[in-house]
Design a protein around this motif. Structure first.
Motif, short mmCIF file in Angstrom:
data_model
loop_
_atom_site.label_atom_id
_atom_site.label_comp_id
_atom_site.label_asym_id
_atom_site.label_seq_id
_atom_site.Cartn_x
_atom_site.Cartn_y
_atom_site.Cartn_z
N ARG A 81 -8.98 7.61 -7.20
CA ARG A 81 -7.52 7.84 -7.20
C ARG A 81 -6.89 7.36 -5.90
O ARG A 81 -5.86 6.67 -5.91
CB ARG A 81 -7.23 9.34 -7.41
CG ARG A 81 -5.74 9.70 -7.36
CD ARG A 81 -5.53 11.19 -7.50
NE ARG A 81 -6.18 11.94 -6.44
CZ ARG A 81 -5.68 12.09 -5.22
NH1 ARG A 81 -4.51 11.53 -4.88
NH2 ARG A 81 -6.34 12.81 -4.31
N ILE A 82 -7.53 7.70 -4.78
CA ILE A 82 -6.97 7.29 -3.48
C ILE A 82 -7.00 5.77 -3.34
O ILE A 82 -6.03 5.15 -2.88
CB ILE A 82 -7.75 7.97 -2.33
CG1 ILE A 82 -7.49 9.48 -2.35
CG2 ILE A 82 -7.35 7.36 -0.98
CD1 ILE A 82 -8.35 10.26 -1.37
N ASN A 83 -8.08 5.16 -3.78
CA ASN A 83 -8.19 3.69 -3.68
C ASN A 83 -7.22 2.97 -4.59
O ASN A 83 -6.94 1.78 -4.40
CB ASN A 83 -9.61 3.24 -3.99
CG ASN A 83 -10.59 3.55 -2.86
OD1 ASN A 83 -10.17 3.87 -1.74
ND2 ASN A 83 -11.88 3.48 -3.14
N SER A 84 -6.71 3.67 -5.60
CA SER A 84 -5.76 3.04 -6.52
C SER A 84 -4.31 3.14 -6.04
O SER A 84 -3.43 2.51 -6.62
CB SER A 84 -5.87 3.67 -7.92
OG SER A 84 -5.40 5.01 -7.91
N LEU A 85 -4.07 3.97 -5.00
CA LEU A 85 -2.71 4.08 -4.46
C LEU A 85 -2.29 2.72 -3.94
O LEU A 85 -3.00 2.11 -3.14
CB LEU A 85 -2.65 5.13 -3.35
CG LEU A 85 -2.96 6.57 -3.77
CD1 LEU A 85 -3.02 7.49 -2.56
CD2 LEU A 85 -1.93 7.08 -4.78
N ASN A 86 -1.14 2.24 -4.36
CA ASN A 86 -0.83 0.83 -4.12
C ASN A 86 0.65 0.61 -3.79
O ASN A 86 1.26 -0.33 -4.29
CB ASN A 86 -1.24 0.00 -5.33
CG ASN A 86 -1.44 -1.46 -4.99
OD1 ASN A 86 -1.75 -1.80 -3.86
ND2 ASN A 86 -1.25 -2.33 -5.96
N SER A 87 1.21 1.45 -2.96
CA SER A 87 2.59 1.26 -2.54
C SER A 87 2.73 -0.09 -1.85
O SER A 87 1.92 -0.43 -0.97
CB SER A 87 3.02 2.36 -1.58
OG SER A 87 4.25 2.06 -0.96
N LYS A 88 3.71 -0.88 -2.22
CA LYS A 88 3.85 -2.23 -1.67
C LYS A 88 4.09 -2.21 -0.17
O LYS A 88 3.63 -3.08 0.56
CB LYS A 88 4.99 -2.97 -2.38
CG LYS A 88 4.65 -3.39 -3.80
CD LYS A 88 5.76 -4.22 -4.41
CE LYS A 88 5.38 -4.68 -5.82
NZ LYS A 88 6.45 -5.51 -6.44
#
Length: 362
Positions: A180-187
């Motif tokens: 889940r943390i690795n999928s965080l993808n704020s530009k």
């Protein structure tokens, strides 16, 4: 085929033409202001091309192009070089991306200049014989050119070699939490978002090592504490949002993470960071074993947005270091290109998280 290049690459030709046209270069202060009473007369510019080596000698009001043996090939009024430099500056400012400038290329061919970048395997972009009015000596110096005509110049390029590895201590992270943390993808704030998620789970980033053995050894040769100091700079940037190295150094001076004896107000962090910036500017590269010698032994030439060129001569080391220290800042590189900012589960089940070290100049 027409020569094409970006604003920074064309700035090298602009610098050649501008300096030959003016016949001197002024020193700058830490705030990129010209020092009116400090300038260096130019005796000659030396350039290596695939077709051979050529010397551009200033003689009276002319530029004399010669072979290294002194054979004269061409003589042109210096005012012509200044006019061509002004035309090139206008062209650079009117283009983006990679572009050709046929009119300037025709003049370049006329003066035996056939490439945008002179041959060099180090950080030297231009070699100049300058006259020092204080010592009355002429010295051949290699300078690195930094241009403000495009984006901000890079002082230390990001790569996998500049990754700093941290262990995640504390907290309880399941495989689902890691995914889940690795999928965080704020530009805009992907790295901060992921670090905050680690903190929210009770995790703490603790510096482990510099991934690259070469970069690690280069840093240790400069100063054994630099790996730890840089790791603290990276963490301080995440915690405070501050990116300028001058302000970050002030923060480290306050918190004193290495527990130096500061009873005499010795500027440990400032001095060590300045030493790092100077060595990076003039010779040290992260992915190449460094012998401690400076390539660009003259210093920096800075092309300002208005086309003015300022000289930061290494002979005036304090002024050179103050310029770097006052204008350097940390920038986050691409996470996809340099493989950092993801939680990695190691074979021993410990968790690692990498931050990348990249420095630019304002």
């Amino acid at each position: 085929m027409a020569l094409t290049g970006n604003k920074g690459e064309w700035s090298e030709i602009y610098t050649l033409l501008k300096l030959l046209g003016e016949g001197k270069v002024y020193a700058g202060d830490q705030n990129l202001n010209k020092i009116q009473d400090l300038f260096y007369p130019i005796i000659m510019i030396l350039r290596q091309e695939k077709e051979g080596n050529f010397n551009y000698r200033l003689q009276d009001k002319d530029v004399v192009i010669q072979t290294p043996e002194g054979e004269e090939l061409l003589r042109i009024p210096a005012s012509v070089f200044l006019s061509e430099a002004e035309d090139l500056l206008n062209a650079i400012n009117s283009h983006d991306g990679s572009f050709a400038i046929s009119r300037i290329e025709s003049f370049m061919n006329r003066i035996y200049c056939h490439s945008l970048k002179a041959k060099s395997s180090d950080k030297t972009d231009i070699r100049i014989i300058l006259h020092d009015r204080r010592t009355k000596m002429n010295s051949e110096m290699g300078f690195s050119i930094k241009s403000q005509l495009g984006g901000n110049s890079t002082l230390l390029n990001a790569s996998k070699a500049t990754n700093f590895n941290f262990k995640i201590e504390g907290g309880n992270f399941s495989d689902e939490d890691i995914a889940r943390i690795n999928s965080l993808n704020s530009k805009r704030n992907k790295v901060i978002e992921r670090v905050n998620a680690i903190k929210n789970k009770g995790g703490v980033l603790v510096f482990d090592k510099v991934d690259s053995l070469t970069f690690r050894n280069n840093l240790i040769m400069l100063d054994g504490d630099l790996p730890v100091i840089i790791s603290n700079l990276l963490l301080e940037q995440l915690n405070t949002g501050i990116s300028t190295l001058k302000e970050l150094a002030e923060k480290l001076t306050e918190t004193n993470p290495l527990n130096y004896d500061v009873s005499q107000n010795s500027p440990f962090y400032v001095y060590k960071i300045k030493h790092l910036l100077t060595s990076t500017a003039l010779g040290m590269m992260p992915a190449k074993a460094w012998n401690g010698q400076f390539d660009a032994n003259g210093g920096y030439l800075v092309v300002k947005k208005d086309g003015e060129i300022l000289c930061y001569h290494f002979y005036d080391r304090n002024r050179f270091e103050d310029y770097l220290f006052s204008n350097a800042y940390l920038e986050r590189a691409s996470t996809s290109r340099h493989e950092y900012a993801s939680i990695i589960k190691e074979a021993d089940c410990t968790l690692s998280f990498k931050l990348n070290f990249q420095v630019r100049l304002k």
